[in-house]
Design an enzyme around this catalytic site. Sequence first.
Site, PDB file in Angstrom:
ATOM      1  N   ASP A   1       0.801  -1.283   0.153  1.00 36.19           N
ATOM      2  CA  ASP A   1      -0.032   0.168   0.003  1.00 36.19           C
ATOM      3  C   ASP A   1       0.861   1.198  -0.056  1.00 36.19           C
ATOM      4  OD1 ASP A   1       0.946  -0.680   2.427  1.00 36.19           O
ATOM      5  OD2 ASP A   1      -1.018  -0.183   3.677  1.00 36.19           O
ATOM      6  N   TYR A   2       1.833   1.402   0.652  1.00 38.48           N
ATOM      7  CA  TYR A   2       2.768   2.504   0.954  1.00 38.48           C
ATOM      8  C   TYR A   2       3.605   2.575  -0.721  1.00 38.48           C
ATOM      9  CZ  TYR A   2       7.234   4.696   1.861  1.00 38.48           C
ATOM     10  OH  TYR A   2       8.439   5.629   2.136  1.00 38.48           O
ATOM     11  N   ASN A   3       3.932   1.327  -1.335  1.00 36.98           N
ATOM     12  CA  ASN A   3       4.546   1.609  -2.416  1.00 36.98           C
ATOM     13  C   ASN A   3       3.665   2.286  -3.662  1.00 36.98           C
ATOM     14  OD1 ASN A   3       6.576   0.168  -0.947  1.00 36.98           O
ATOM     15  ND2 ASN A   3       6.409  -1.917  -2.198  1.00 36.98           N
TER      16      ASN A   3
ATOM     17  N   LYS B   1       3.357   5.809  -3.027  1.00 28.67           N
ATOM     18  CA  LYS B   1       4.275   6.708  -3.438  1.00 28.67           C
ATOM     19  C   LYS B   1       4.593   6.461  -5.085  1.00 28.67           C
ATOM     20  CE  LYS B   1       6.497   7.973   0.388  1.00 28.67           C
ATOM     21  NZ  LYS B   1       6.616   9.501   0.671  1.00 28.67           N
TER      22      LYS B   1
END
Length: 267
Positions: free
Chosen positions: A155-157, A160
């Site tokens: 989810d973070y990737n 970003k």
Amino acid sequence: MDLQLSGRVAVVTGASKGIGLAVTRALLDEGVRVVAASRKSTPELAGLKGDLIHVHADLMDAEAPGQIVERAVSEFGGLDILVNNAGGPPPGVALPRFSFLTPTDEDWRVMFEFNLFSVVRTVRAAITPMLARGGGSIVNVSSGSARLPAPMNVDYNAAKAGLNNLTKALSEEFAPQGIRVNTISPGPVRTAWWTESGGAADIIAAQTGTDRDSVIDQLAPEMMKLSTGRLVEPQEIADVVALLASPRSASTTGADFAVDGGFLKQI
Ligand SMILES: NC(=O)c1ccc[n+]([C@@H]2O[C@H](COP(=O)([O-])OP(=O)(O)OC[C@H]3O[C@@H](n4cnc5c(N)ncnc54)[C@H](OP(=O)(O)O)[C@@H]3O)[C@@H](O)[C@H]2O)c1
């Protein structure tokens, strides 16, 4: 090299520690007047010398970006530089998570809220005052993970990766009016995210049966195939932010700078 930054006005988000603190220090050293935003201040931030205002702001609040930019305009008369640095694990979240199956819908929502939507709102607030000054520089702190999809922190990737896409789109639209927009993509950086109790190093140590220092000094650089064999230092990111903020980078826009110890292998 004279970066020609003296007297300019910057907003730095997530400025109380880690990369944001290093960026704030670097800009103050260049004579920039800085509005530093975070939920709390720290002794390290309060101890910096120069034209510095700390704004208590929670970027999970949709009203916060406008209030931060407004302080720059009311206290310093305008805005030239915006460093969207706040990001990473949203409040109350610990990363890494190891599988797509772990984060819930709500986890995805807060991840995008913190790492992408807060940037959207801060840029929206900043464009008008920057245009009033004839242009400016926006530096978005992304991550090498934006370009290296992986099961860990999916989810973070993705958030970003959205930030990189947004950056390029903004650079296209606003370059003719003098606003440059770039990303810096750090590899793993020695900040609280890694080093604090319960942080990334502790989580990986628990998974692998080792200890925090071994993860930071050896295991993480090996796992992430860092050519330099060590984590990145916050100052190494801050120096590139200062260069991108500077009019010396007048032809640099829509670019992504890896400051990652050799994390990304592709050309
Ligand atoms: N460290 C790494 O390995 C690494 C790698 C790649 C990319 N990055 C990126 O680099 C940026 C900075 O990371 P970092 O490691 O320096 O982070 P950090 O050391 O954990 O610092 C985070 C900063 O953001 C502030 N913050 C947290 N939640 C906030 C909120 N809701 N509203 C406003 N401010 C908030 C914190 O202050 P308060 O808690 O007082 O609000 C602090 O100043 C992030 O965008 C991250 O994704 C980091």
